[in-house]
Design a protein around this motif. Structure first.
Motif, PDB file in Angstrom:
ATOM      1  N   MET A  61      -0.527  36.219  34.161  1.00  0.00           N
ATOM      2  CA  MET A  61      -0.644  34.878  33.590  1.00  0.00           C
ATOM      3  C   MET A  61       0.687  34.141  33.714  1.00  0.00           C
ATOM      4  N   PHE A  63       2.611  31.189  32.236  1.00  0.00           N
ATOM      5  CA  PHE A  63       2.588  30.269  31.098  1.00  0.00           C
ATOM      6  C   PHE A  63       3.257  28.946  31.465  1.00  0.00           C
ATOM      7  N   GLN A  64       2.881  27.937  30.699  1.00  0.00           N
ATOM      8  CA  GLN A  64       3.413  26.597  30.942  1.00  0.00           C
ATOM      9  C   GLN A  64       4.943  26.591  30.879  1.00  0.00           C
ATOM     10  N   SER A  65       5.491  27.359  29.928  1.00  0.00           N
ATOM     11  CA  SER A  65       6.947  27.385  29.767  1.00  0.00           C
ATOM     12  C   SER A  65       7.606  28.468  30.611  1.00  0.00           C
ATOM     13  N   ALA A  67       7.726  31.514  29.931  1.00  0.00           N
ATOM     14  CA  ALA A  67       7.712  32.636  28.978  1.00  0.00           C
ATOM     15  C   ALA A  67       8.565  33.810  29.447  1.00  0.00           C
ATOM     16  N   LEU A  68       9.676  33.497  30.131  1.00  0.00           N
ATOM     17  CA  LEU A  68      10.577  34.584  30.546  1.00  0.00           C
ATOM     18  C   LEU A  68      11.312  35.116  29.321  1.00  0.00           C
ATOM     19  N   LEU A  69      11.611  36.399  29.345  1.00  0.00           N
ATOM     20  CA  LEU A  69      12.361  36.993  28.230  1.00  0.00           C
ATOM     21  C   LEU A  69      13.821  36.556  28.363  1.00  0.00           C
ATOM     22  N   THR A  70      14.306  35.814  27.379  1.00  0.00           N
ATOM     23  CA  THR A  70      15.586  35.125  27.540  1.00  0.00           C
ATOM     24  C   THR A  70      16.802  36.052  27.499  1.00  0.00           C
ATOM     25  N   PHE A  80      10.328  44.120  34.418  1.00  0.00           N
ATOM     26  CA  PHE A  80       9.826  44.497  33.093  1.00  0.00           C
ATOM     27  C   PHE A  80       8.435  45.154  33.124  1.00  0.00           C
ATOM     28  N   GLU A  84       7.547  49.063  32.223  1.00  0.00           N
ATOM     29  CA  GLU A  84       6.683  49.345  31.076  1.00  0.00           C
ATOM     30  C   GLU A  84       5.459  50.180  31.455  1.00  0.00           C
ATOM     31  N   ARG A 129       6.960  37.701  38.328  1.00  0.00           N
ATOM     32  CA  ARG A 129       6.668  38.708  37.298  1.00  0.00           C
ATOM     33  C   ARG A 129       5.162  38.911  37.142  1.00  0.00           C
ATOM     34  N   ASP A 141      -1.328  28.349  33.658  1.00  0.00           N
ATOM     35  CA  ASP A 141      -1.488  27.349  32.605  1.00  0.00           C
ATOM     36  C   ASP A 141      -0.575  26.154  32.916  1.00  0.00           C
TER      37      ASP A 141
ATOM     38  N   THR B 126       8.434  29.835  22.429  1.00  0.00           N
ATOM     39  CA  THR B 126       8.578  29.771  23.886  1.00  0.00           C
ATOM     40  C   THR B 126       7.594  30.708  24.596  1.00  0.00           C
ATOM     41  N   GLN B 128       7.104  33.765  24.544  1.00  0.00           N
ATOM     42  CA  GLN B 128       7.532  35.088  25.024  1.00  0.00           C
ATOM     43  C   GLN B 128       6.660  36.198  24.430  1.00  0.00           C
TER      44      GLN B 128
END
Lengths: 241, 259
Positions: A61, A63-65, A67-70, A80, A84, A129, A141, B126, B128
């Motif tokens: 998926m 995401f619009q933002s 959603a990377l792990l900052t 990642f 996992e 990713r 999205d 955000t 995450q």
């Protein structure tokens, strides 16, 4: 609503009409009040947690933002899901991550942090990713929202190429008409939580109903009125006076 | 009018009960995440650093000054009765039984608790956390659980550090500046402080406070409205709820332990 395998299917409609909610329902993040959702023959809203997580490993998926792990670098973000869910050696993970980053044109940005990326780059990393585990389907999205023309062109091309090269089923939610119609094989137009019309982009352009035409052409007035429902203006002004 | 007031009261009650229910489900999920931590201790170690180690400075400075003030105030009161030799015992008992666990928990809520809430709230805002879910990774186990256990472990250690530095501060003022007999200062402490009554009870308090403060901080972050205003309000709630919970629980625990 049926989403065909191996095609780019777009779901279009105005903001707040339930497009992102639909993706969350398909991904099992929300439970539907009624109805059933099947992905690859599995009844999503009836799966237990373990089975749902197994299914999600085969779904990507974007995401619009992004959603990377900052707190992780670009490289670690793409690595990642591999770390996992697989027992691959670090050297194998490195090769896979570099290949995924090469596919989105960002191999050279592997050591950057998410805060150092532009919006378009962040989405490309998120795309790398999303395909890290070679999923059978990817949900996008609003992939084009807030992108400059070059980033938008890159994303349009990437989504189409990835779909064709990896035979992924792509489901894209967007209200960017031109870009979406350019790459979609099939389009669902939805409004207020219901499918208004569906067809190929050409069919919708030539035979789409009044509502669809207004949406595609961006007309300010039509079935969706310019004015929010209100009392007669003269009455309203009279009341003020 | 009465119906409306009753409806509002009912709505507040339902909302509060549902929030309590969600918080309890969350703590069960976080406790279940212990398996993941045992498999990958690195997750916990990273959080011990950001939750615990980064809080050491404020705890150390606060502990030292609280101990110095205790030494000063204690000396002025005890010297009126010629009891300044009991200064060591007074400073140590105050710190180990009460001030160490309570002030550490309050400072922890302000420094680490608010940071935890803001971090988790922003991760939610955000997407995450949603992103992790869609990558088939449970954020409750991967993100929340290590933070919870890090808080649980850190607070008792920080409280011990607070008490030690406080005693040192009391000794600096009492023994160093005011001329209290050094042997009496340490002997009084050694003879008056009981292992189970004072040290163990103080430790139990700090574990309880660590559990509650970290739980509140994580729950507020995870349950917040994912907007900048929502995160800001959640952070404020963390500090307020944690402080009230610590003060209320301190009374209950003190009554049970020493009553």
């Amino acid at each position: 609503m049926d989403i065909p395998r191996g095609k780019v299917t777009a779901i279009m409609g105005p903001s707040g009409t339930g497009k992102t909610t639909l993706l969350k329902l398909i991904g099992g993040q929300l439970q539907p009040d009624s109805g059933d959702i099947y992905v690859d023959g599995q009844h999503v809203n009836a799966l237990n947690n373990k089975a749902l997580y197994q299914l999600r490993m085969r779904m990507g998926m974007l995401f619009q933002s992004g959603a990377l792990l900052t707190d992780l670098t670009v490289f670690d973000n793409v690595a990642f899901p591999l770390r996992e869910h697989t027992k691959l050696s670090e050297s194998m993970i490195r090769k896979l991550v570099l290949l995924k980053l090469e596919a989105v044109g960002l191999r050279g940005a592997r050591d950057l942090m998410p805060s150092e990326l532009s919006g378009g780059m962040a989405r490309r990393v998120a795309l790398a990713r999303a395909i890290a585990l070679d999923p059978m389907m990817i949900m996008y999205d609003e992939p084009f929202t807030g992108q400059d023309p070059i980033s938008m062109g890159v994303l349009v091309q990437l989504i189409r190429k990835l779909n064709d090269a990896a035979r992924i089923s792509s489901l894209m939610v967007s209200h960017d008409v031109a870009e979406t119609m350019q790459i979609a094989d099939w389009v669902y137009v939805i409004s207020e939580g219901k499918v208004v019309e569906s067809g190929s982009p050409e069919q919708l352009r030539s035979q789409g109903g009044e509502w669809t035409q207004q949406f595609i052409k961006g007309l300010p007035d039509g079935p969706v009125p310019f004015h929010f429902p209100a009392d007669d203006l003269a009455n309203d002004l009279g009341a003020c006076l | 009018m009465i119906t409306r007031v009753l409806a509002q009261l009912g709505s507040v009650g339902v909302s509060a009960l549902s929030s309590i229910g969600r918080a309890h489900l969350l703590i069960l999920n976080m406790l279940a995440g212990l398996n993941d931590i045992i498999r990958r201790p690195r997750l916990l170690i990273d959080q011990l650093y950001s939750v615990g180690v980064l809080t050491i400075l404020i705890i150390a400075v606060a502990g030292l000054f609280v101990g110095m003030v205790l030494g000063l105030q204690g000396y002025y009161i005890l010297s009126r009765f010629g009891g300044e030799t009991a200064l060591g015992l007074m400073v140590a008992a105050s710190l180990v039984r009460e001030l160490g666990p309570v002030l550490t928990a309050l400072l922890f809520a302000g420094r680490a608790g608010s940071a935890l809430t803001a971090e988790i709230g922003l991760m939610k805002a955000t997407e995450q956390l949603s992103g992790l879910e869609m990558m088939a990774v449970d954020p409750k186990h991967r993100v929340l659980s290590p933070r919870f256990f890090a808080g649980l472990i850190s607070v008792p250690l920080l409280a011990a550090m607070f008490s030690c530095l406080g005693i040192f501060g009391g000794w600096l003022v009492g023994g160093g500046m005011l001329g209290v007999d050094q042997a009496a200062f340490w002997n009084g402490m050694q003879g008056g402080i009981d292992f189970s009554d004072d040290l163990v009870n103080g430790f139990i308090k700090s574990v309880v406070f660590g559990f509650v403060c970290t739980w509140i901080a994580i729950y507020q972050g995870y349950d917040c409205i994912p907007t900048s205003e929502g995160v800001s309000r959640a952070t404020t709630r963390t500090v307020v709820h944690s402080s009230l919970a610590v003060l209320g629980l301190d009374f209950v625990l003190t009554a049970l332990m020493f009553g």
